[in-house]
Design a protein around this motif. Structure first.
Motif, PDB file in Angstrom:
ATOM      1  N   SER A 223     -23.572 -19.004 -49.282  1.00 19.37           N
ATOM      2  CA  SER A 223     -23.618 -20.404 -49.740  1.00 19.37           C
ATOM      3  C   SER A 223     -23.396 -20.106 -51.234  1.00 19.37           C
ATOM      4  O   SER A 223     -23.619 -19.185 -51.894  1.00 19.37           O
ATOM      5  CB  SER A 223     -24.890 -20.998 -49.471  1.00 19.37           C
ATOM      6  OG  SER A 223     -24.942 -22.260 -49.958  1.00 19.37           O
ATOM      7  N   SER A 225     -23.780 -22.859 -55.001  1.00 14.50           N
ATOM      8  CA  SER A 225     -24.069 -24.092 -55.425  1.00 14.50           C
ATOM      9  C   SER A 225     -23.115 -25.039 -56.283  1.00 14.50           C
ATOM     10  O   SER A 225     -21.983 -24.483 -56.339  1.00 14.50           O
ATOM     11  CB  SER A 225     -25.493 -24.033 -56.198  1.00 14.50           C
ATOM     12  OG  SER A 225     -24.993 -23.257 -57.522  1.00 14.50           O
ATOM     13  N   ARG A 253     -35.143 -26.777 -58.905  1.00 20.12           N
ATOM     14  CA  ARG A 253     -34.473 -27.368 -57.621  1.00 20.12           C
ATOM     15  C   ARG A 253     -35.109 -26.470 -56.283  1.00 20.12           C
ATOM     16  O   ARG A 253     -35.208 -25.490 -56.311  1.00 20.12           O
ATOM     17  CB  ARG A 253     -33.047 -27.150 -57.671  1.00 20.12           C
ATOM     18  CG  ARG A 253     -32.359 -27.651 -56.519  1.00 20.12           C
ATOM     19  CD  ARG A 253     -30.838 -27.525 -56.425  1.00 20.12           C
ATOM     20  NE  ARG A 253     -30.335 -27.930 -57.647  1.00 20.12           N
ATOM     21  CZ  ARG A 253     -29.418 -29.194 -57.604  1.00 20.12           C
ATOM     22  NH1 ARG A 253     -29.458 -29.730 -56.375  1.00 20.12           N
ATOM     23  NH2 ARG A 253     -28.945 -29.497 -58.370  1.00 20.12           N
ATOM     24  N   CYS A 255     -34.590 -25.537 -52.597  1.00 25.80           N
ATOM     25  CA  CYS A 255     -33.490 -25.599 -51.536  1.00 25.80           C
ATOM     26  C   CYS A 255     -33.983 -25.196 -50.209  1.00 25.80           C
ATOM     27  O   CYS A 255     -34.899 -24.270 -50.042  1.00 25.80           O
ATOM     28  CB  CYS A 255     -32.263 -24.754 -52.142  1.00 25.80           C
ATOM     29  SG  CYS A 255     -31.697 -25.544 -53.668  1.00 25.80           S
ATOM     30  N   GLY A 259     -28.961 -23.270 -48.553  1.00 26.82           N
ATOM     31  CA  GLY A 259     -28.407 -23.723 -49.910  1.00 26.82           C
ATOM     32  C   GLY A 259     -28.498 -25.016 -50.217  1.00 26.82           C
ATOM     33  O   GLY A 259     -28.131 -25.357 -51.523  1.00 26.82           O
ATOM     34  N   TRP A 260     -28.680 -26.018 -49.254  1.00 26.68           N
ATOM     35  CA  TRP A 260     -28.586 -27.252 -49.651  1.00 26.68           C
ATOM     36  C   TRP A 260     -29.838 -27.893 -50.235  1.00 26.68           C
ATOM     37  O   TRP A 260     -31.093 -27.380 -49.705  1.00 26.68           O
ATOM     38  CB  TRP A 260     -28.363 -28.234 -48.446  1.00 26.68           C
ATOM     39  CG  TRP A 260     -29.002 -27.819 -47.333  1.00 26.68           C
ATOM     40  CD1 TRP A 260     -28.565 -27.141 -46.025  1.00 26.68           C
ATOM     41  CD2 TRP A 260     -29.997 -28.776 -46.770  1.00 26.68           C
ATOM     42  NE1 TRP A 260     -29.379 -27.294 -45.161  1.00 26.68           N
ATOM     43  CE2 TRP A 260     -30.696 -27.970 -45.341  1.00 26.68           C
ATOM     44  CE3 TRP A 260     -31.179 -29.442 -47.156  1.00 26.68           C
ATOM     45  CZ2 TRP A 260     -31.606 -28.236 -44.624  1.00 26.68           C
ATOM     46  CZ3 TRP A 260     -32.071 -29.944 -46.537  1.00 26.68           C
ATOM     47  CH2 TRP A 260     -32.579 -29.206 -45.138  1.00 26.68           C
ATOM     48  N   SER A 261     -29.845 -28.953 -51.134  1.00 27.56           N
ATOM     49  CA  SER A 261     -31.198 -28.980 -51.855  1.00 27.56           C
ATOM     50  C   SER A 261     -32.109 -30.142 -51.226  1.00 27.56           C
ATOM     51  O   SER A 261     -31.637 -31.033 -50.577  1.00 27.56           O
ATOM     52  CB  SER A 261     -30.666 -29.680 -53.211  1.00 27.56           C
ATOM     53  OG  SER A 261     -31.737 -30.075 -53.875  1.00 27.56           O
TER      54      SER A 261
END
Length: 670
Positions: A223, A225, A253, A255, A259-261
């Motif tokens: 992944s 960002s 952040r 996650c 990898g998505w927040s």
């Protein structure tokens, strides 16, 4: 899910805070440019100055000795390793006294870290050298010699390799093979921070180009960002491997492992130089350039099961709701909540001191018992028992709070991830962390209190390939218990755990994620663009039957690394690569048919198939009725799926042997 961030009104440090490290789930050490070593207690919000070092003491990194044997002297592990800008590393005890100082590098010693097994330590410096030392500070070897500064170096989870940065490249150096090196270009500019997780075996990197990326151990990108405005100065995995956190200038952040927040916060902290997770994976602390030490804990974690929804709204508060009846309540706990599990008609909540078992039909009267240690990394639920994974060990409890078993197989519990362990109603399976081709299966007692691991019936299953994911079936007697496994080639196999010579039966390939239905023997797998349901996994001995009882449904836009959450009433719940949820309906009424057959309701099963008129259902009925010796039902079902050779064989059997009667009533065959 989001972070609730807090900090002291007035900073206790007078210079930039460079490094932080957790001592236990409530104590944090911090060190900064003001030469002070501080100890923070989150339970009573106190901050104590442990010691003040000399004026030329400028730390660059800090790491506490790993807690391996929690039963030994409690102060044995309060040993702090600190690297400094003058090229030295220092071993400091829990009172702040420097036990040993070693000159390690020319220029700054940029990082120092204990090995995960506590047998040694490594250092890396501006001179480009990476060195391995004994626990007593004696040089063992100079692993790397380079002409460029090494800004970060870390151990692999099993202490067999070292990952270090070289400009914009990542390099893995294996210690048991001096010639084996894996190197790849990871970023466009200087890499500032890396992290390697023990549970998912993934590598996280952050660089001056404003990107953070996830890699596997072969250097393949998992992944990447979006581009951030400022360099990524710190990254850190949660111990369980399902979350990580990223720090940059005025930015933190949270996650998911894909990898998505989950959330993004912009505290006015300046650059965040270092981030550390607590051992239970629910809290984190950050070292900030504005002299503050930032504290955060995860709230608004959501759990659902059938018509129940549960949300953690505060450190000690959980909100539970029955969506059908609109009944809801707020549950307050005496201590901080660290783990929650909702399944099998029970809500199990673990705090730092106790475990609470709530029945969903009477959630205000829980069963409670004390925990061995307040560092729980995982709770698994099955129909008749609970598995609690603590740093002190793995324990199996009944829903009445009685200890049933304490399985041991030589693994460190904190390194056991969810993919490596599976709980069934009467057995526990776990992948051997030293040899990942071997699976340990423990037969669990159902009523007696067993307090010794020697009382557990344990046996091993060895696969020809390295195993990455296992899952036990949740229904049926233990003699028919099936174990599904995924290997590193992403091939899916099933094996019976009670066979003397286990036979691995291959179901499919290129499978990303698997899960069993909690109520039937329906096994569901996920491919890159489809979901596959094996309604009769035992039919894998007959390839034709397996094909007839398998359903595949094409799905678009699943994204990268989608995962199966669970299967309920024939509906697969999938988390896409971007974090959104998807619900996919499989073949009509598959679980209802399997429930009828499990209960011996053959007439109802026949009526369901005649009503729906689906070929897959007829195939399932044919295979299962044949396995249960219900020849009359099997004859009709095989006829309707055009397996005429099987029909002739059944007619021959019926004419030569007395037929076994149905368990509930005779069925008229058309």
């Amino acid at each position: 899910m989001k972070l609730k961030i807090a900090s002291f009104k007035e900073p206790k440090h007078t210079g930039a805070v460079v490094c932080v490290s957790w001592n236990n789930t409530e104590d944090v050490f911090s060190c900064g440019d003001d030469h002070k070593l501080l100890k923070w207690n989150l339970a009573n919000s106190e901050c104590l100055t442990v010691t003040t070092f000399s004026e030329d003491f400028f730390p660059t990194g800090m790491h506490l000795f790993p807690k391996i044997n929690v039963s030994s002297n409690k102060h044995q592990h309060d040993v702090i390793l600190i690297s400094t800008a003058d090229g030295k590393f220092h071993v400091v005890n829990h009172n702040g006294r420097i036990e040993k100082t070693v000159s390690a590098h020319q220029g700054a010693c940029l990082t120092a870290q204990w090995s995960p097994d506590g047998a040694g330590l490594l250092t890396a410096g501006e001179d480009g050298f990476v060195k391995v030392w004994s626990r007593n500070g004696l040089l063992r070897s100079t692993v790397i010699q380079s002409d460029t500064p090494c800004y970060c170096a870390i151990w692999s989870p099993d202490s067999s390799a070292i990952l270090y940065t070289r400009g914009n490249a990542l390099v893995i150096k294996y210690l048991n093979n001096s010639s084996k090196i894996t190197k790849w270009k990871a970023h466009e500019s200087l890499i500032l921070c890396v992290a390697w997780n023990a549970n998912n075996n993934l590598i996280l990197s952050g660089a001056e180009d404003g990107f953070f990326k996830i890699w596997d151990t072969f250097g393949q990108q998992v992944s990447v960002s979006v581009k951030h405005d400022q360099p990524i100065t710190s990254v850190s995995w949660a111990p369980s491997g399902d979350l990580f956190v990223v720090g940059s200038y005025n930015l933190i952040r949270l996650c998911n492992s894909n990898g998505w927040s989950h959330c993004l916060d912009r505290p006015s902290t300046g650059s965040i130089y270092n981030i550390g997770w607590s051992a239970d994976g629910t809290q984190l602390t950050a070292a900030c350039a504005n002299s503050q030490v930032l504290f955060a804990h995860i709230i608004e974690r959501e759990y659902t099961w059938k018509n129940y929804s549960c949300t953690q709204t505060g450190r000690k508060v959980i909100f539970i709701k029955d969506i059908l009846t609109d009944q809801s309540d707020e549950l307050d706990f005496p201590d901080r909540v660290i783990q929650i599990a909702l399944e099998f008609n029970h809500l199990v909540v673990a705090t730092i001191k106790q475990c609470f078992i709530h029945k969903l039909n009477s959630w205000n009267t829980p069963v409670t018992f004390d925990l061995k240690e307040g560092t729980i990394s995982m709770i698994l639920l099955a129909e008749r028992c609970i598995c609690i994974v603590e740093r002190a060990g793995i324990s199996i409890y009944s829903y009445m709070g009685r200890l049933l078993a304490s399985p041991r197989w030589g693994a460190r519990p904190e390194t056991v991830g969810r993919a490596a362990i599976s709980l069934g109603p009467d057995s526990l399976a776990a992948i051997d962390q030293a040899d990942r081709k071997t699976i340990h299966v423990f037969e669990l007692p159902t009523g007696l209190v067993v307090r010794s691991s020697t009382d557990n019936t344990a046996f091993k299953i060895t696969h020809k390939m390295t195993v990455s994911h296992i899952a036990l079936s949740q229904t049926g007697p233990i003699n028919e218990r099936l174990l599904a496994l995924l290997d590193y080639n992403r091939d899916l196999y099933v094996v019976s755990v009670k066979e003397n010579k286990p036979k691995f039966l291959k179901l499919g390939s290129q499978i990303l994620s698997i899960t069993w239905s909690a109520e039937t023997e329906l096994l569901v797998g996920l491919r890159a663009n489809s979901v596959v349901a094996w309604c009769c996994p035992k039919a894998s001995t007959q390839p034709d039957w397996l094909t007839l009882t398998t359903v595949s449904k094409e799905i678009a836009d699943l994204g990268r690394n989608p995962t199966l959450i669970n299967v309920e009433e024939g509906v697969a719940h999938i988390c896409r690569g971007n974090g959104s949820l998807m619900h996919v309906s499989l073949v009509p009424f598959p679980e209802k048919l399997l429930k009828h057959i499990a209960a011996g309701m053959w007439s109802d099963a026949l009526q369901l198939c005649r009503t729906v008129e689906d070929e897959t259902l007829w195939a399932c009925l044919a295979v299962l009725s044949w396995q249960h010796h219900q020849l009359a039902v099997a004859e009709e079902a095989f006829t309707l799926i055009r397996q005429y050779h099987q029909v002739c064989y059944i007619q021959h059997l019926r004419s030569s042997t007395p037929e076994k009667p149905f368990s509930n009533e005779n069925v008229k065959v058309h």
